[in-house]
Design an enzyme around this catalytic site. Structure first.
Site, PDB file in Angstrom:
ATOM      1  N   SER A  27      51.816  45.406  20.867  1.00  0.00           N
ATOM      2  CA  SER A  27      50.341  45.537  21.192  1.00  0.00           C
ATOM      3  C   SER A  27      49.152  45.596  20.115  1.00  0.00           C
ATOM      4  CB  SER A  27      50.807  47.108  22.580  1.00  0.00           C
ATOM      5  OG  SER A  27      50.730  47.966  20.674  1.00  0.00           O
ATOM      6  N   THR A  42      40.970  53.214  21.317  1.00  0.00           N
ATOM      7  CA  THR A  42      40.540  54.570  20.469  1.00  0.00           C
ATOM      8  C   THR A  42      39.093  55.137  20.755  1.00  0.00           C
ATOM      9  OG1 THR A  42      39.343  53.972  18.625  1.00  0.00           O
ATOM     10  CG2 THR A  42      41.646  53.498  18.530  1.00  0.00           C
ATOM     11  N   TYR A  43      39.242  56.718  20.825  1.00  0.00           N
ATOM     12  CA  TYR A  43      38.667  57.607  21.496  1.00  0.00           C
ATOM     13  C   TYR A  43      37.961  58.404  20.093  1.00  0.00           C
ATOM     14  CZ  TYR A  43      37.246  60.663  25.445  1.00  0.00           C
ATOM     15  OH  TYR A  43      36.199  61.483  26.401  1.00  0.00           O
ATOM     16  N   HIS A  56      42.239  55.562  24.707  1.00  0.00           N
ATOM     17  CA  HIS A  56      43.062  56.823  24.449  1.00  0.00           C
ATOM     18  C   HIS A  56      41.769  58.632  25.077  1.00  0.00           C
ATOM     19  CE1 HIS A  56      44.700  54.814  20.621  1.00  0.00           C
ATOM     20  NE2 HIS A  56      44.818  54.113  21.205  1.00  0.00           N
ATOM     21  N   ASP A 115      40.997  65.215  16.815  1.00  0.00           N
ATOM     22  CA  ASP A 115      40.417  66.006  15.415  1.00  0.00           C
ATOM     23  C   ASP A 115      39.244  66.243  16.223  1.00  0.00           C
ATOM     24  OD1 ASP A 115      42.857  65.833  13.692  1.00  0.00           O
ATOM     25  OD2 ASP A 115      42.108  63.022  13.395  1.00  0.00           O
ATOM     26  N   HIS A 144      53.156  65.198  11.599  1.00  0.00           N
ATOM     27  CA  HIS A 144      51.619  65.159  11.339  1.00  0.00           C
ATOM     28  C   HIS A 144      51.498  66.535  10.172  1.00  0.00           C
ATOM     29  CE1 HIS A 144      47.655  66.837  12.916  1.00  0.00           C
ATOM     30  NE2 HIS A 144      47.167  66.086  13.264  1.00  0.00           N
ATOM     31  N   ASP A 192      57.677  69.512  14.296  1.00  0.00           N
ATOM     32  CA  ASP A 192      56.688  67.630  14.903  1.00  0.00           C
ATOM     33  C   ASP A 192      57.285  66.919  15.767  1.00  0.00           C
ATOM     34  OD1 ASP A 192      54.306  66.123  12.883  1.00  0.00           O
ATOM     35  OD2 ASP A 192      55.857  64.738  13.898  1.00  0.00           O
ATOM     36  N   LYS A 202      55.782  66.272  24.430  1.00  0.00           N
ATOM     37  CA  LYS A 202      54.862  65.129  25.099  1.00  0.00           C
ATOM     38  C   LYS A 202      56.217  64.196  25.806  1.00  0.00           C
ATOM     39  CE  LYS A 202      53.392  63.906  20.885  1.00  0.00           C
ATOM     40  NZ  LYS A 202      52.320  64.029  20.396  1.00  0.00           N
ATOM     41  N   GLN A 213      40.294  51.377   0.913  1.00  0.00           N
ATOM     42  CA  GLN A 213      40.216  52.004   1.863  1.00  0.00           C
ATOM     43  C   GLN A 213      40.744  52.663   2.502  1.00  0.00           C
ATOM     44  OE1 GLN A 213      37.458  49.782   4.551  1.00  0.00           O
ATOM     45  NE2 GLN A 213      35.486  49.820   2.813  1.00  0.00           N
TER      46      GLN A 213
HETATM   47  P1  FAD Z   1      49.919  66.649  18.860  1.00  0.00           P
HETATM   48  O1  FAD Z   1      51.088  65.433  19.009  1.00  0.00           O
HETATM   49  O2  FAD Z   1      50.175  67.028  20.163  1.00  0.00           O
HETATM   50  O3  FAD Z   1      50.217  67.283  17.289  1.00  0.00           O
HETATM   51  C1  FAD Z   1      50.408  66.638  16.208  1.00  0.00           C
HETATM   52  C2  FAD Z   1      51.190  67.969  15.055  1.00  0.00           C
HETATM   53  O4  FAD Z   1      50.285  68.719  14.979  1.00  0.00           O
HETATM   54  C3  FAD Z   1      52.664  68.184  16.370  1.00  0.00           C
HETATM   55  O5  FAD Z   1      53.368  67.533  15.438  1.00  0.00           O
HETATM   56  C4  FAD Z   1      51.865  69.673  15.804  1.00  0.00           C
HETATM   57  O6  FAD Z   1      53.152  69.789  15.320  1.00  0.00           O
HETATM   58  C5  FAD Z   1      51.313  69.680  14.991  1.00  0.00           C
HETATM   59  N1  FAD Z   1      50.084  70.630  15.544  1.00  0.00           N
HETATM   60  C6  FAD Z   1      48.998  70.127  16.568  1.00  0.00           C
HETATM   61  N2  FAD Z   1      48.908  71.354  17.071  1.00  0.00           N
HETATM   62  C7  FAD Z   1      48.900  72.165  16.456  1.00  0.00           C
HETATM   63  C8  FAD Z   1      48.644  73.836  16.320  1.00  0.00           C
HETATM   64  N3  FAD Z   1      47.477  74.064  16.642  1.00  0.00           N
HETATM   65  N4  FAD Z   1      48.768  74.747  14.856  1.00  0.00           N
HETATM   66  C9  FAD Z   1      49.889  73.728  14.123  1.00  0.00           C
HETATM   67  N5  FAD Z   1      50.108  72.460  13.918  1.00  0.00           N
HETATM   68  C10 FAD Z   1      49.912  71.923  15.190  1.00  0.00           C
HETATM   69  N6  FAD Z   1      42.374  60.532  16.776  1.00  0.00           N
HETATM   70  C11 FAD Z   1      41.418  60.690  18.043  1.00  0.00           C
HETATM   71  O7  FAD Z   1      40.016  61.157  17.803  1.00  0.00           O
HETATM   72  N7  FAD Z   1      40.861  59.391  18.426  1.00  0.00           N
HETATM   73  C12 FAD Z   1      42.178  58.334  19.115  1.00  0.00           C
HETATM   74  O8  FAD Z   1      41.564  57.701  19.908  1.00  0.00           O
HETATM   75  C13 FAD Z   1      43.088  58.776  18.640  1.00  0.00           C
HETATM   76  N8  FAD Z   1      43.686  57.423  18.440  1.00  0.00           N
HETATM   77  C14 FAD Z   1      45.491  57.767  17.844  1.00  0.00           C
HETATM   78  C15 FAD Z   1      46.128  56.928  18.363  1.00  0.00           C
HETATM   79  C16 FAD Z   1      47.512  57.618  17.378  1.00  0.00           C
HETATM   80  C17 FAD Z   1      48.753  56.353  17.844  1.00  0.00           C
HETATM   81  C18 FAD Z   1      47.884  58.133  16.448  1.00  0.00           C
HETATM   82  C19 FAD Z   1      49.677  58.610  16.114  1.00  0.00           C
HETATM   83  C20 FAD Z   1      47.274  59.084  16.427  1.00  0.00           C
HETATM   84  C21 FAD Z   1      45.866  59.405  17.145  1.00  0.00           C
HETATM   85  N9  FAD Z   1      44.182  59.736  16.687  1.00  0.00           N
HETATM   86  C22 FAD Z   1      43.382  59.846  17.532  1.00  0.00           C
HETATM   87  C23 FAD Z   1      45.298  61.075  15.621  1.00  0.00           C
HETATM   88  C24 FAD Z   1      45.403  61.985  16.025  1.00  0.00           C
HETATM   89  O9  FAD Z   1      44.414  62.747  17.359  1.00  0.00           O
HETATM   90  C25 FAD Z   1      45.289  63.030  15.501  1.00  0.00           C
HETATM   91  O10 FAD Z   1      46.528  63.083  14.386  1.00  0.00           O
HETATM   92  C26 FAD Z   1      45.141  64.713  15.826  1.00  0.00           C
HETATM   93  O11 FAD Z   1      45.409  65.943  14.346  1.00  0.00           O
HETATM   94  C27 FAD Z   1      46.627  65.607  16.380  1.00  0.00           C
HETATM   95  O12 FAD Z   1      46.554  64.799  18.099  1.00  0.00           O
HETATM   96  P2  FAD Z   1      48.430  64.176  18.467  1.00  0.00           P
HETATM   97  O13 FAD Z   1      47.317  64.122  19.635  1.00  0.00           O
HETATM   98  O14 FAD Z   1      48.914  63.094  17.232  1.00  0.00           O
HETATM   99  O15 FAD Z   1      48.719  65.816  17.869  1.00  0.00           O
END
Ligand code: FAD
Length: 300
Positions: A15, A48-49, A77, A109, A152, A161, A168, A215
């Protein structure tokens, strides 16, 4: 269109991830890239978003065009950072109206970017698993989520983690797509830990072909991924040799995938950075037979 490929008698599924364009020039590049990479018959592609939901319209427009013009199975996303549950639901309704049935569900983020403190929206989702549950309630979404083989950066430890990933998966996610990594032992340990915790969904390795090592290092630092020293050695002295650099980049990614295949993996998610040549060079090196006849014929 067949999405599986034979390679040495084994099925390999791929993919691709794209990002929404920010200018006319980038838009042209995206569609050229999509056209080229579609010939590899990906199982699905994702768009992505932007941080803080900043690319809602460009993401929707790219996904809609991909679905209507290319026929590729396309996942949008979706993040829930800085948004109320009503805001997120409204985006989901727009996606649905456009025919989107695949979502990569994320916390996201903050708009300030990776590393800025995360503050949940007062009436938003407090956990990504809640977003997954909301999507599953529609009954016809295929939902992917993220996974972090090196954990993370906000996770206090690996157990926290893995707990997040388990929530999920339990909420109904079909698969996890990993952050990029370069050390397959790290991925394998993470996979074992996830399986031991009862997580049964596929945890698809995210592969980042290296377009630019400098980068990449900057980006990797911010998202908590490590860039092993062997990569410095592989790219040493190639700054002014773009062709050799591209060949090394393709070798590195192909070697990583080959090693993962030897370890039993058969599905890979490639970060394309909206550029086709390097990704195609990686897949060429693997000798995959995904390519449609049109392309294979043209290359012959
Ligand atoms: P989650 O899986 O919900 O959490 C990630 C980790 O953070 C968990 O392990 C949890 O323990 C910890 N955590 C979560 N919340 C908290 C908290 N409040 N306090 C302490 N620990 C916490 N970002 C974008 O903006 N747009 C995108 O399109 C995008 N696509 C992505 C695609 C992939 C395949 C990946 C791996 C990442 C992507 N990201 C994207 C990045 C992602 O949004 C960031 O890494 C964000 O920080 C975490 O979102 P998540 O859904 O992975 O978090």
């Amino acid at each position: 269109m067949a999405s599986k490929a034979e390679n040495g008698g084994r099925d390999v599924r791929i993919s691709f991830e794209f990002f929404p364009p920010k200018s006319d020039e980038m838009e042209a590049q995206l569609w050229e890239t999509v056209g080229e990479l579609a010939d590899w018959n990906p199982r699905f592609v994702t768009v992505t978003y932007g941080a803080g939901g900043s690319t809602k319209e460009p993401t929707l427009s790219a996904v809609t065009r991909m679905i209507s013009e290319t026929g590729l199975k396309t996942a949008a996303h979706l993040t829930c950072v800085d948004a109320s549950t009503d805001d997120v639901r409204a985006v989901v309704e727009e996606y649905r109206a456009a025919g989107v049935r695949r979502i990569v569900a994320l916390r996201g983020d903050p708009a300030a970017g990776i590393g800025a403190a995360y503050v949940p929206h007062p009436t938003g989702f407090s956990d990504t698993a809640d977003l997954v549950r909301m999507l599953m309630a529609y009954g016809d979404f295929d939902v992917s989520v993220s996974a972090y083989p090196e954990k993370h950066p906000e996770s206090p430890d690996f157990n926290a983690d893995i707990d997040t990933l388990k929530r999920k998966a339990d909420a109904g996610a079909a698969r996890a797509l990993t952050q990029f990594f370069f050390d397959n032992d790290v991925y394998e340990r993470y996979l074992e830990q996830a399986r031991a915790a009862g997580i049964g969904i596929p945890i698809v390795p995210g592969i980042m072909p290296i377009q630019n090592l400098t980068q990449l290092k900057r980006f990797a630092r911010r998202c908590g991924a490590s860039v092993p020293a062997f990569l410095d050695d592989r790219f040493a002295g190639l700054d002014d040799k773009p062709e050799e650099r591209a060949a090394v980049a393709a070798d590195v990614a192909a070697e990583q995938i080959e090693d993962l295949m030897r370890r039993g993996l058969d599905e890979f998610h490639l970060y394309t950075m909206n550029r086709a040549p390097l990704v195609s060079a990686v897949l060429d090196r693997l000798g995959l037979r995904n390519r449609s006849d049109r392309r294979a014929g043209a290359a012959a």
